[in-house]
Design a protein around this motif. Structure first.
Motif, PDB file in Angstrom:
ATOM      1  N   PRO A   1      43.328 -41.408-116.053  1.00  0.00           N
ATOM      2  CA  PRO A   1      43.737 -40.424-116.797  1.00  0.00           C
ATOM      3  C   PRO A   1      44.351 -40.499-118.381  1.00  0.00           C
ATOM      4  N   SER A   2      43.968 -40.317-119.626  1.00  0.00           N
ATOM      5  CA  SER A   2      44.315 -40.126-120.667  1.00  0.00           C
ATOM      6  C   SER A   2      45.491 -41.126-120.858  1.00  0.00           C
ATOM      7  N   LEU A   3      47.077 -40.126-120.759  1.00  0.00           N
ATOM      8  CA  LEU A   3      48.153 -41.161-120.790  1.00  0.00           C
ATOM      9  C   LEU A   3      48.393 -42.229-119.895  1.00  0.00           C
ATOM     10  N   MET A   4      47.564 -42.671-118.723  1.00  0.00           N
ATOM     11  CA  MET A   4      47.450 -43.745-117.909  1.00  0.00           C
ATOM     12  C   MET A   4      47.034 -45.023-118.490  1.00  0.00           C
ATOM     13  N   ARG A   5      45.735 -44.813-118.967  1.00  0.00           N
ATOM     14  CA  ARG A   5      45.054 -45.501-119.987  1.00  0.00           C
ATOM     15  C   ARG A   5      45.674 -45.828-122.001  1.00  0.00           C
ATOM     16  N   ASP A   6      46.153 -45.179-122.665  1.00  0.00           N
ATOM     17  CA  ASP A   6      46.543 -45.322-123.734  1.00  0.00           C
ATOM     18  C   ASP A   6      48.186 -46.299-123.414  1.00  0.00           C
ATOM     19  N   VAL A   7      49.033 -46.020-122.405  1.00  0.00           N
ATOM     20  CA  VAL A   7      49.603 -46.388-122.242  1.00  0.00           C
ATOM     21  C   VAL A   7      50.024 -48.419-121.555  1.00  0.00           C
ATOM     22  N   PHE A   8      48.556 -48.375-120.547  1.00  0.00           N
ATOM     23  CA  PHE A   8      48.282 -49.640-120.217  1.00  0.00           C
ATOM     24  C   PHE A   8      47.470 -50.319-121.623  1.00  0.00           C
ATOM     25  N   LEU A   9      46.575 -49.696-122.386  1.00  0.00           N
ATOM     26  CA  LEU A   9      46.229 -50.838-123.404  1.00  0.00           C
ATOM     27  C   LEU A   9      47.274 -51.033-124.427  1.00  0.00           C
TER      28      LEU A   9
END
Length: 193
Positions: A126-134
């Protein structure tokens, strides 16, 4: 039975075996030789009324047999060339793959596979998970900074990071032991900057 049919039957019975021997001496295949002889007899039969009256049916049939044998052999030669070209192309492709594999070490191959697995896994998050991780790993933002950027709680940032790490750990379980995964994730993420 008409006189023409009797002539055909007589010629066919009398010369068929000898003509097959002639055709087989060229094509080296009995079934093909038999087909050529039969086709040659049929060719003579269909054209008999258009041929000059003094045409010897045996000579005409033998001539037709030789022409058909020649066509068959030319066809085989073309087929053989095409087959050889395909085989050469396959051998070149095999040599290319062998050289490619021999030039890459196992570690390089695994590293490339791991990077590709991570890329696909990150794209599927999901975009939020990916953005937070990156943001955490590539931009080295703190949990507080990430929370402010995405307008979420610090607890939610920790949750998203944990879910992202769990997803990557699961995706990479066949490639790296669990204790190495977390050590190498930061190194591998350099490919995403």
């Amino acid at each position: 039975m008409s006189p023409d049919t009797e002539i055909f039957n007589r010629l066919y019975v009398r010369y068929r075996t000898n003509f097959i021997v002639i055709a087989r001496s060229y094509v080296e295949d009995t079934a093909v030789a038999e087909d050529i002889v039969t086709d040659s007899f049929v060719s003579w039969w269909l054209r008999r009324n258009m041929l000059p009256e003094d045409t010897d049916p045996r000579r005409y049939i033998v001539g037709t047999i030789k022409k058909q044998c020649l066509e068959h052999l030319r066809s085989l030669r073309i087929h053989s060339r095409v087959h050889k070209n395909l085989q050469n192309a396959n051998e070149r492709m095999l040599a290319y793959h062998l050289a490619s594999l021999e030039n890459n070490t196992t570690e390089e191959l695994h590293a490339e596979e791991v990077v590709e697995i991570m890329r696909r896994r990150l794209e599927s998050m999901p975009s939020l998970m990916r953005d937070v991780f990156l943001a955490s790993r590539t931009e080295e933002l703190s949990i507080k900074e990430i929370a402010e950027r995405f307008h979420i709680s610090e607890r939610r940032v920790k949750y998203e990071l944990k879910k992202a790490l769990d997803a990557l750990k699961e995706a990479l379980k066949d490639y790296l032991p669990a204790y190495i995964i977390f050590c190498t994730i930061d190194l591998l993420l350099r490919h995403f900057r």
